[in-house]
Design an enzyme around this catalytic site. Structure first.
Site, PDB file in Angstrom:
ATOM      1  N   THR A  56       1.224  -0.917   0.011  1.00  0.00           N
ATOM      2  CA  THR A  56      -0.302   0.602   0.260  1.00  0.00           C
ATOM      3  C   THR A  56       1.176   1.710  -0.028  1.00  0.00           C
ATOM      4  O   THR A  56       2.013   1.335   0.632  1.00  0.00           O
ATOM      5  CB  THR A  56      -1.013   0.097   1.384  1.00  0.00           C
ATOM      6  OG1 THR A  56      -2.047  -1.428   0.969  1.00  0.00           O
ATOM      7  CG2 THR A  56      -1.851   0.859   1.542  1.00  0.00           C
ATOM      8  N   GLY A  85      13.434   2.107 -20.503  1.00  0.00           N
ATOM      9  CA  GLY A  85      11.965   2.946 -20.285  1.00  0.00           C
ATOM     10  C   GLY A  85      11.572   3.628 -21.620  1.00  0.00           C
ATOM     11  O   GLY A  85      11.220   3.338 -22.153  1.00  0.00           O
ATOM     12  N   ALA A  86      12.188   5.163 -22.029  1.00  0.00           N
ATOM     13  CA  ALA A  86      11.375   5.955 -23.011  1.00  0.00           C
ATOM     14  C   ALA A  86      11.833   5.143 -24.151  1.00  0.00           C
ATOM     15  O   ALA A  86      11.236   5.290 -25.505  1.00  0.00           O
ATOM     16  CB  ALA A  86      12.018   7.280 -23.234  1.00  0.00           C
ATOM     17  N   GLU A  87      13.197   4.659 -24.448  1.00  0.00           N
ATOM     18  CA  GLU A  87      13.902   3.987 -25.613  1.00  0.00           C
ATOM     19  C   GLU A  87      13.238   2.334 -26.081  1.00  0.00           C
ATOM     20  O   GLU A  87      13.732   2.041 -26.571  1.00  0.00           O
ATOM     21  CB  GLU A  87      15.294   3.951 -24.859  1.00  0.00           C
ATOM     22  CG  GLU A  87      15.708   4.833 -25.233  1.00  0.00           C
ATOM     23  CD  GLU A  87      15.676   6.580 -25.976  1.00  0.00           C
ATOM     24  OE1 GLU A  87      15.795   5.711 -26.743  1.00  0.00           O
ATOM     25  OE2 GLU A  87      14.836   7.302 -25.594  1.00  0.00           O
ATOM     26  N   GLY A  88      12.673   2.124 -25.489  1.00  0.00           N
ATOM     27  CA  GLY A  88      11.327   0.814 -25.215  1.00  0.00           C
ATOM     28  C   GLY A  88      12.406  -0.226 -25.098  1.00  0.00           C
ATOM     29  O   GLY A  88      12.972  -0.596 -23.650  1.00  0.00           O
ATOM     30  N   ASP A 123       6.046  -2.381 -14.303  1.00  0.00           N
ATOM     31  CA  ASP A 123       4.562  -3.681 -14.118  1.00  0.00           C
ATOM     32  C   ASP A 123       3.406  -3.531 -15.228  1.00  0.00           C
ATOM     33  O   ASP A 123       3.086  -4.585 -15.318  1.00  0.00           O
ATOM     34  CB  ASP A 123       4.295  -3.365 -12.613  1.00  0.00           C
ATOM     35  CG  ASP A 123       5.765  -3.253 -10.955  1.00  0.00           C
ATOM     36  OD1 ASP A 123       6.580  -3.732 -12.345  1.00  0.00           O
ATOM     37  OD2 ASP A 123       5.264  -2.678 -10.988  1.00  0.00           O
TER      38      ASP A 123
END
Length: 254
Positions: A13, A169-172, A201
């Site tokens: 949580t 990340g943003a680069e795949g 995730d």
């Protein structure tokens, strides 16, 4: 046996309090917003798989308290089987291992990563998926670009992995396998990110879904589609609250 995604992992949580500025040491400041969200590697991945339409189960422990009670209810609301969710006074978080469909393929996400990870995890995982931070902890190689990811991938194959995915990340992603030893870059679409929390995730949960329900797709295509779903998640705030449902996604993803 029907296709199914079974996740062995953790629940957590998240308690978040926002202030107008960072406080100095020992200083009390007024907050302007507070919210409680549901997190945990295994649970996040399970929720994303379920929202895409997977028949999903979670094997884990949660606390025997109000937070644990709320968490079990949240899983049920997301259509996740809680038959193997145990409530205990000694709950712990840990790695997320996803067992996909009746053929029992295992997708392993080593988070939180351990430098001394048991070697058997490399050998017995069908797919080993880690991000840049986890990759560095596991191999000692900082991942700042695609070439670094390729070095990590080759090292993990040497440790016994069958197929390695390093998320960037943003680069795949970068993928490499025993069957296809030439590294392949699978780029992600460019979007305006609002909150990247839990995007990894979302990717892993989506990948588990495709492995279970679209096994005839190539691994590259599964990764591309999973990238698209994770890209949607970063355009909204929160972790599980940002994960898209199948009905809200382009139908060419299915």
């Amino acid at each position: 046996m029907a296709a199914q995604v079974v996740v062995v992992g953790s629940c957590m949580t998240d308690l978040v309090s926002l202030t107008t500025r960072l406080p100095k040491a020992g200083e009390t400041v007024l907050g302007h917003k507070f919210f409680i969200g549901f997190g945990g590697k295994g649970a996040n991945q399970c929720v994303q798989s379920a929202r895409l339409g997977a028949n999903t189960s979670l094997i884990c422990k949660v606390g025997k308290d109000s937070f644990g009670n709320d968490y079990v209810e949240n899983l049920k609301k997301n259509g996740i089987s809680t038959a193997f969710v145990d409530q205990t006074t000694d709950a712990a978080t840990g790695t997320a291992s996803i067992i996909v469909n009746s053929e029992v393929k295992t997708l392993f996400n080593p988070a939180p990563a351990l430098a001394d990870l048991d070697p058997q995890f490399y050998i017995y995982s069908d797919i080993f998926c880690c991000n840049e931070t986890e990759a560095e902890i596991l191999t000692g190689i900082p991942v700042g670009n695609l070439e670094d990811a390729e070095k990590v991938g080759r090292m993990l194959l040497e440790r016994g992995c069958k197929l390695v995915i390093v998320t960037l990340g943003a680069e795949g992603c970068m993928m490499i396998s025993v069957e296809e030893p030439i590294p392949k870059h699978v780029p992600a679409g460019k979007v305006r990110a609002v909150d990247t929390t839990g995007a990894g995730d979302s990717f892993v949960g989506a990948l588990a879904f495709y492995l279970a329900y679209y096994p005839k797709l190539s691994m590259e295509e599964m990764i591309r589609k999973s990238n698209c779903i994770a890209s949607v998640s970063v355009q909204a705030s929160g972790t599980q609250s940002s994960y898209p449902y199948r009905k809200d996604l382009p139908q060419d993803l299915f």
